[in-house]
Design a protein around this motif. Structure first.
Motif, PDB file in Angstrom:
ATOM      1  N   GLY A   1     -18.074   8.884 -43.884  1.00  0.00           N
ATOM      2  CA  GLY A   1     -19.143   7.986 -44.277  1.00  0.00           C
ATOM      3  C   GLY A   1     -18.823   6.532 -44.026  1.00  0.00           C
ATOM      4  N   GLY A   2     -17.545   6.197 -43.839  1.00  0.00           N
ATOM      5  CA  GLY A   2     -17.159   4.826 -43.583  1.00  0.00           C
ATOM      6  C   GLY A   2     -17.263   4.483 -42.110  1.00  0.00           C
ATOM      7  N   LYS A   3     -16.955   3.238 -41.811  1.00  0.00           N
ATOM      8  CA  LYS A   3     -16.982   2.794 -40.417  1.00  0.00           C
ATOM      9  C   LYS A   3     -15.852   3.462 -39.645  1.00  0.00           C
ATOM     10  CE  LYS A   3     -16.577  -1.538 -41.546  1.00  0.00           C
ATOM     11  NZ  LYS A   3     -16.486  -3.023 -41.457  1.00  0.00           N
ATOM     12  N   PRO A   4     -16.118   3.888 -38.423  1.00  0.00           N
ATOM     13  CA  PRO A   4     -15.030   4.459 -37.621  1.00  0.00           C
ATOM     14  C   PRO A   4     -14.032   3.385 -37.227  1.00  0.00           C
ATOM     15  CG  PRO A   4     -16.994   4.180 -36.279  1.00  0.00           C
ATOM     16  CD  PRO A   4     -17.401   3.854 -37.686  1.00  0.00           C
ATOM     17  N   THR A   5     -12.779   3.763 -37.122  1.00  0.00           N
ATOM     18  CA  THR A   5     -11.769   2.821 -36.662  1.00  0.00           C
ATOM     19  C   THR A   5     -11.847   2.694 -35.147  1.00  0.00           C
ATOM     20  OG1 THR A   5     -10.070   4.515 -36.369  1.00  0.00           O
ATOM     21  CG2 THR A   5     -10.256   3.503 -38.566  1.00  0.00           C
TER      22      THR A   5
ATOM     23  N   ASP B   1     -12.776   9.333 -29.272  1.00  0.00           N
ATOM     24  CA  ASP B   1     -14.053   9.955 -28.923  1.00  0.00           C
ATOM     25  C   ASP B   1     -14.487   9.552 -27.502  1.00  0.00           C
ATOM     26  OD1 ASP B   1     -14.179  11.193 -31.372  1.00  0.00           O
ATOM     27  OD2 ASP B   1     -15.445   9.643 -32.287  1.00  0.00           O
ATOM     28  N   TRP B   2     -14.286   8.278 -27.170  1.00  0.00           N
ATOM     29  CA  TRP B   2     -14.630   7.835 -25.809  1.00  0.00           C
ATOM     30  C   TRP B   2     -13.843   8.618 -24.762  1.00  0.00           C
ATOM     31  CZ3 TRP B   2     -11.038   5.952 -22.351  1.00  0.00           C
ATOM     32  CH2 TRP B   2     -11.554   5.567 -21.107  1.00  0.00           C
TER      33      TRP B   2
ATOM     34  N   MET C   1     -15.416  10.700 -21.800  1.00  0.00           N
ATOM     35  CA  MET C   1     -15.124  10.310 -20.421  1.00  0.00           C
ATOM     36  C   MET C   1     -14.506  11.466 -19.649  1.00  0.00           C
ATOM     37  SD  MET C   1     -15.620   7.534 -18.757  1.00  0.00           S
ATOM     38  CE  MET C   1     -15.545   7.602 -16.959  1.00  0.00           C
ATOM     39  N   ALA C   2     -13.632  12.222 -20.312  1.00  0.00           N
ATOM     40  CA  ALA C   2     -12.998  13.356 -19.639  1.00  0.00           C
ATOM     41  C   ALA C   2     -14.025  14.412 -19.261  1.00  0.00           C
ATOM     42  CB  ALA C   2     -11.928  13.959 -20.542  1.00  0.00           C
ATOM     43  N   ALA C   3     -15.070  14.572 -20.097  1.00  0.00           N
ATOM     44  CA  ALA C   3     -16.124  15.540 -19.784  1.00  0.00           C
ATOM     45  C   ALA C   3     -16.905  15.133 -18.539  1.00  0.00           C
ATOM     46  CB  ALA C   3     -17.069  15.670 -20.979  1.00  0.00           C
TER      47      ALA C   3
ATOM     48  N   GLY D   1      -5.058   8.324 -31.736  1.00  0.00           N
ATOM     49  CA  GLY D   1      -6.373   8.959 -31.718  1.00  0.00           C
ATOM     50  C   GLY D   1      -6.569  10.023 -30.665  1.00  0.00           C
ATOM     51  N   LEU D   2      -5.501  10.747 -30.314  1.00  0.00           N
ATOM     52  CA  LEU D   2      -5.581  11.715 -29.223  1.00  0.00           C
ATOM     53  C   LEU D   2      -5.589  13.177 -29.682  1.00  0.00           C
ATOM     54  CD1 LEU D   2      -3.204  10.039 -26.619  1.00  0.00           C
ATOM     55  CD2 LEU D   2      -5.676  10.262 -26.478  1.00  0.00           C
TER      56      LEU D   2
END
Length: 620
Positions: free
Chosen positions: A312-316, A323-324, A328-330, A347-348
């Motif tokens: 529910g909070g802001k993503p870091t 997520d990017w 991008m890999a897709a 974040g991997l």
């Protein structure tokens, strides 16, 4: 809770005065104290629970601080701090004005070497051992290094050097807990694990012991046969080939094994290598079950454990990057992700799960990570190196010679840019804009918000040369992530976020949001510079003619930083307005809350306003 035996210990001398049977009580109380203390302040927990007995044994056997202990990485030293007079100070661990979470020479005479980055301990301890030998001083130097840290080339460079130096009192202790921060990787880890995973080595040792009880000639033959067999299945021969005498493995939680072994090793000359087996999170079931979760913790209820984040909070920024990279890999099969042993921190995790064949954790080996990426780029792939700002410093030569000089398409996703908070001076990303901007062929970007971070990362994948996207620790301004297709930004183009008069505020990355508020107060022009290199010379030329004062604001060392590049360009212009460059001062900045740290160096809203008003009034 009360800790009656632990509270009797103010120095290791008090520990050495205890009856041997009391040391087990000390271990129990120290472990309980660490759990309670770290739950109140936050900090590194799993690694410190794993070194309780080893810490007690070392300070019991060796005459510290006369004998030198160098801890590697340094986040396993809370027990050491408690036993060396800092038990009460643990209440301020990693807090503003409190003690550091790592060893610091200025903090205690027992902290013989400042450590916070991996794999430096053997080199430092070797230097101390050689100094003692040359001065004819009788003292021991001990390096305590984790199995994850042994994956770095520097550790093996030190072993190579040490094994060729005789008559030194050097003991290297491999604290083998089968973990660094992320799960262990690499061939060395597999060698260590293989010996412990089955009964082959233990069977060989038992057979060898029986054979060695035979007649002397047969015993000597058996010894050689056992040594050969041992070399096939254990790491002992590996370290002995470096010139060390190898002992172990022994249980690192068994004081009855540790103390006699250390006492025996203390009597020996030359490079010694002791292999101890420990368990991260030992004695705290929740940390034993999930040592990664409990590696670095915020405040929590130690009786209930860490509760799952309900979201529910802001993503870091770290999450935005992760997520990017998956998105991008897709879309682009050329994309691969690389991390030097920081899967969780960078974040991997999701990328590793969804694209295991395109994910590479190279271990604690930053130099290799960068040159490995260069090799991939030579063959047409687009490697994305996810790395902390402070860790990229360790691969600077490779960044220049192997990537930039060859103008290879490598994307550097640089996390923890700027002041990171509780980890302090060793982990602040204070220098990257300075050390990146001076490298030819580099494009360097700093996003103002989460959406711009995605845009910049995408821009980097579309650019044919080396690029760096530098973003801070934690969350951004809370910008709603656009669902529109990613698009590349024009290289080297800034944007005006507020049109004002007389004063222009040129902000970089994390500073844009706070500078916008300053601009409202001063009715100043606010520019999101976006690119540290190349800078937007067209816009700067316009601002130089239309404004009286240009102020650059960056969360980076002010010396050689982004502001210096702006000043260099302004000096070439026919009309040169006054300039004020704001950034991190020329000193190391301590640990503490990020907001307090920014305020302490004048990079909060009040500090920026005060600096601008002071120079504006002085020149008016």
């Amino acid at each position: 809770m009360s800790y009656p035996t632990l509270e009797r210990i103010s120095t290791p001398a008090d520990l050495r005065a205890l009856d041997r049977r009391e040391l087990g009580i000390v271990a129990d109380e120290l472990r309980a104290f660490l759990i309670e203390s770290v739950s109140r302040t936050g900090g590194h927990l799993s690694s410190n629970l794993g070194t309780v007995e080893l810490t007690i044994a070392l300070h019991s056997v060796f005459n510290t601080p006369h004998d030198r202990i160098v801890w590697d990485v340094g986040h396993q030293t809370y027990g050491h701090k408690v036993l060396t007079g800092r038990r009460e100070a643990m209440a301020g661990l990693r807090l503003w004005g409190g003690i550091s979470g790592f060893p610091r020479r200025c903090e205690s005479e027992y902290d013989t070497f400042g450590t916070a980055h991996s794999s430096t301990s053997i080199s430092a301890a070797l230097g101390m051992a050689v100094a003692a030998r040359n001065r004819k001083e009788s003292r021991h130097s001990i390096a305590v290094i984790g199995d994850g840290a042994m994956s770095a080339g520097m550790a093996f460079e030190a072993l190579n050097n040490a094994g060729d130096i005789e008559d030194i009192n050097l003991l290297v202790i491999l604290n083998d807990n089968e973990m660094s921060i992320s799960p262990p990787v690499g061939a060395l880890t597999k060698i260590l694990a293989r010996m412990l995973s089955g009964s082959t080595y233990n069977t060989a040792r038992r057979v060898g012991e029986k054979v060695l009880g035979m007649a002397p000639p047969v015993a000597e033959l058996a010894r050689k046969v056992e040594e050969y067999a041992k070399g096939m299945i254990s790491p002992g021969t590996l370290f002995e080939e470096f010139g060390f005498h190898y002992y172990g493995p022994i249980d690192g939680h068994d004081l009855d094994a540790l103390i006699p072994t250390l006492q025996n090793l203390k009597k020996l000359k030359g490079p010694q290598f002791l292999h101890v087996i420990t368990k991260k999170g030992q004695g705290y079931k929740l940390a034993e079950a999930d040592p990664i979760l409990y590696h670095g913790v915020s405040k929590f209820d130690h009786t209930a454990g860490i509760q799952a984040n309900k979201g529910g909070g802001k993503p870091t920024y770290t999450q935005v990057f992760g997520d990017w990279l998956c998105d991008m890999a897709a879309a682009d099969p050329r994309i691969v992700g690389i991390t030097p042993a920081m899967r969780e921190g960078s974040g991997l995790v999701r990328f590793a799960q969804e694209y295991p064949e395109r994910y590479f954790d190279v271990g604690i080996a930053e130099q290799h990570a960068v040159t490995f990426a260069a090799g991939l780029a030579c063959e047409g792939l687009v490697p994305v190196v996810a790395i902390y700002s402070t860790f990229l410093q360790r691969a600077y030569d490779q960044l220049i010679h192997d990537v930039a000089l060859q103008n290879l398409q490598v994307v550097f996703a640089i996390d923890r840019g700027g002041l990171v908070g509780a980890d302090g001076a060793t982990h602040h990303g204070a220098y990257d804009l300075s050390y990146l901007a001076c490298i030819p062929n580099m494009v360097v970007m700093a996003p103002a918000d989460e959406n711009e971070c995605r845009q910049m990362l995408y821009t980097a994948t579309q650019y044919p040369g080396p690029t760096a996207v530098r973003y801070p620790r934690g969350s951004g301004s809370g910008a709603v992530l656009s669902g529109a297709p990613m698009s590349a930004l024009p290289i080297g183009k800034a944007e005006i976020r507020r049109q004002g008069r007389r004063i222009a505020l040129l902000a970089y990355g994390s500073m844009v949001d706070v500078v916008r508020r300053v601009g409202d107060t001063l009715d100043a022009t606010v520019v999101n510079m976006r690119f540290i290199k190349p800078i937007d010379e067209t816009l700067l030329a316009e601002l130089a003619t239309s404004h009286e004062l240009l102020v650059t604001i960056e969360e980076n060392a002010v010396i050689g930083g982004a502001g210096a590049e702006v000043a260099r360009f302004i000096d070439t212009q026919p009309r040169r307005p006054r300039m004020l460059r704001l950034g991190l001062p020329d000193r190391f900045i301590d640990h503490g809350d990020q907001a307090k740290l920014l305020a302490s160096v004048g990079l909060d809203e009040a500090g920026i306003l005060a600096s601008i008003k002071a120079i504006d009034q002085a020149d008016s």
